[in-house]
Scaffold this motif. Structure first.
Motif, mmCIF file in Angstrom:
data_model
loop_
_atom_site.group_PDB
_atom_site.id
_atom_site.type_symbol
_atom_site.label_atom_id
_atom_site.label_comp_id
_atom_site.label_asym_id
_atom_site.label_seq_id
_atom_site.Cartn_x
_atom_site.Cartn_y
_atom_site.Cartn_z
ATOM 1 N N GLY A 1 0.808 -1.212 0.000
ATOM 2 C CA GLY A 1 0.000 0.000 0.000
ATOM 3 C C GLY A 1 0.839 1.258 0.000
ATOM 4 N N GLU A 2 0.180 2.372 0.194
ATOM 5 C CA GLU A 2 0.867 3.662 0.171
ATOM 6 C C GLU A 2 1.818 3.804 1.359
ATOM 7 N N PRO A 3 3.004 4.345 1.129
ATOM 8 C CA PRO A 3 3.943 4.558 2.230
ATOM 9 C C PRO A 3 3.409 5.587 3.222
ATOM 10 N N VAL A 4 3.850 5.470 4.475
ATOM 11 C CA VAL A 4 3.508 6.471 5.482
ATOM 12 C C VAL A 4 4.508 7.623 5.454
ATOM 13 N N PHE A 5 5.644 7.401 4.815
ATOM 14 C CA PHE A 5 6.647 8.443 4.588
ATOM 15 C C PHE A 5 7.240 8.177 3.219
ATOM 16 N N ASP A 6 7.310 9.194 2.381
ATOM 17 C CA ASP A 6 7.765 9.016 1.009
ATOM 18 C C ASP A 6 8.578 10.237 0.598
ATOM 19 N N SER A 7 9.878 10.039 0.357
ATOM 20 C CA SER A 7 10.735 11.156 -0.026
ATOM 21 C C SER A 7 11.730 10.683 -1.079
ATOM 22 N N THR A 8 12.667 11.540 -1.418
ATOM 23 C CA THR A 8 13.694 11.181 -2.399
ATOM 24 C C THR A 8 14.829 10.375 -1.784
ATOM 25 N N PHE A 9 14.859 10.245 -0.461
ATOM 26 C CA PHE A 9 15.928 9.502 0.200
ATOM 27 C C PHE A 9 15.440 8.296 0.997
ATOM 28 N N ALA A 10 14.147 8.195 1.259
ATOM 29 C CA ALA A 10 13.623 7.050 2.011
ATOM 30 C C ALA A 10 12.122 6.908 1.782
ATOM 31 N N VAL A 11 11.676 5.664 1.882
ATOM 32 C CA VAL A 11 10.260 5.330 1.790
ATOM 33 C C VAL A 11 9.964 4.400 2.951
ATOM 34 N N VAL A 12 8.898 4.674 3.701
ATOM 35 C CA VAL A 12 8.555 3.858 4.865
ATOM 36 C C VAL A 12 7.148 3.310 4.706
ATOM 37 N N PHE A 13 7.045 1.982 4.832
ATOM 38 C CA PHE A 13 5.753 1.300 4.794
ATOM 39 C C PHE A 13 5.408 0.820 6.194
ATOM 40 N N LEU A 14 4.178 1.002 6.596
ATOM 41 C CA LEU A 14 3.709 0.516 7.885
ATOM 42 C C LEU A 14 3.249 -0.929 7.701
ATOM 43 N N LEU A 15 3.916 -1.850 8.396
ATOM 44 C CA LEU A 15 3.594 -3.268 8.283
ATOM 45 C C LEU A 15 2.681 -3.754 9.398
ATOM 46 N N GLY A 16 2.737 -3.097 10.515
ATOM 47 C CA GLY A 16 1.929 -3.442 11.669
ATOM 48 C C GLY A 16 1.890 -2.255 12.600
ATOM 49 N N GLU A 17 1.232 -2.428 13.719
ATOM 50 C CA GLU A 17 1.075 -1.302 14.643
ATOM 51 C C GLU A 17 2.407 -0.676 15.038
ATOM 52 N N LYS A 18 3.423 -1.500 15.246
ATOM 53 C CA LYS A 18 4.727 -0.995 15.675
ATOM 54 C C LYS A 18 5.863 -1.559 14.821
ATOM 55 N N LEU A 19 5.584 -1.799 13.547
ATOM 56 C CA LEU A 19 6.566 -2.396 12.656
ATOM 57 C C LEU A 19 6.553 -1.696 11.307
ATOM 58 N N THR A 20 7.737 -1.259 10.846
ATOM 59 C CA THR A 20 7.836 -0.605 9.551
ATOM 60 C C THR A 20 8.922 -1.259 8.699
ATOM 61 N N LEU A 21 8.794 -1.051 7.399
ATOM 62 C CA LEU A 21 9.820 -1.414 6.430
ATOM 63 C C LEU A 21 10.269 -0.119 5.783
ATOM 64 N N MET A 22 11.561 0.186 5.908
ATOM 65 C CA MET A 22 12.105 1.405 5.320
ATOM 66 C C MET A 22 13.022 1.032 4.165
ATOM 67 N N LEU A 23 12.828 1.679 3.028
ATOM 68 C CA LEU A 23 13.740 1.586 1.904
ATOM 69 C C LEU A 23 14.577 2.849 1.937
ATOM 70 N N GLU A 24 15.874 2.693 2.095
ATOM 71 C CA GLU A 24 16.772 3.843 2.196
ATOM 72 C C GLU A 24 17.615 3.927 0.927
ATOM 73 N N LYS A 25 17.563 5.046 0.247
ATOM 74 C CA LYS A 25 18.334 5.228 -0.986
ATOM 75 C C LYS A 25 19.820 5.264 -0.663
ATOM 76 N N SER A 26 20.578 4.518 -1.451
ATOM 77 C CA SER A 26 22.018 4.484 -1.282
ATOM 78 C C SER A 26 22.678 4.601 -2.642
ATOM 79 N N ALA A 27 23.736 5.402 -2.723
ATOM 80 C CA ALA A 27 24.493 5.541 -3.964
ATOM 81 C C ALA A 27 25.595 4.493 -4.057
ATOM 82 N N ALA A 28 25.741 3.686 -3.026
ATOM 83 C CA ALA A 28 26.803 2.675 -3.000
ATOM 84 C C ALA A 28 26.549 1.612 -4.065
ATOM 85 N N GLU A 29 27.451 1.514 -5.028
ATOM 86 C CA GLU A 29 27.304 0.533 -6.095
ATOM 87 C C GLU A 29 27.707 -0.872 -5.658
ATOM 88 N N TYR A 30 28.350 -0.991 -4.507
ATOM 89 C CA TYR A 30 28.856 -2.275 -4.049
ATOM 90 C C TYR A 30 27.832 -3.088 -3.253
#
Length: 117
Positions: A29-58
């Motif tokens: 579903g829609e993220p609870v936080f959405d920016s150019t550097f991170a996206v946060v999805f609420l998975l449960g009442e006290k649980l989130t999944l954060m996607l953090e942008k990284s320029a690291a190619e390794y």
């Protein structure tokens, strides 16, 4: 431990592509936080999944020591949706205890396990 919340943080190079994968294909579903550097999805009442942008190619996702698991109401329909979008689950199941999982990866190779609810 009495933590206020828990978050799983995945570093990704292509934040936009991964946002679409987790939001639409995994159905978070829609993220609870959405920016150019991170996206946060609420998975449960006290649980989130954060996607953090990284320029690291390794970044090496496929051999990561951690992955996450979840259950879906219809595993076969879920597998078809991923397959139709070029992200198929592995055909062989993985048994952990009494639960049988199928393994998949996001577009960058971050692994996950999914089972029938």
């Amino acid at each position: 431990m009495n933590a206020a919340y828990f978050s799983l943080i995945l570093k990704v190079n292509d934040l936009d592509g991964c946002r679409i994968f987790y939001r639409d294909l995994l159905g978070l579903g829609e993220p609870v936080f959405d920016s150019t550097f991170a996206v946060v999805f609420l998975l449960g009442e006290k649980l989130t999944l954060m996607l953090e942008k990284s320029a690291a190619e390794y970044l090496e996702h496929a051999s990561a020591a951690a992955n996450f698991a979840f259950a879906v109401p219809d595993l076969e329909e879920f597998a078809r949706r991923l397959d139709d979008n070029g992200c198929p689950l592995e055909p062989d199941s993985i048994r952990i205890g009494i639960v049988e999982y199928r393994r998949g990866t996001d577009p960058e190779g971050n692994p996950f396990l999914v089972c029938q609810a």
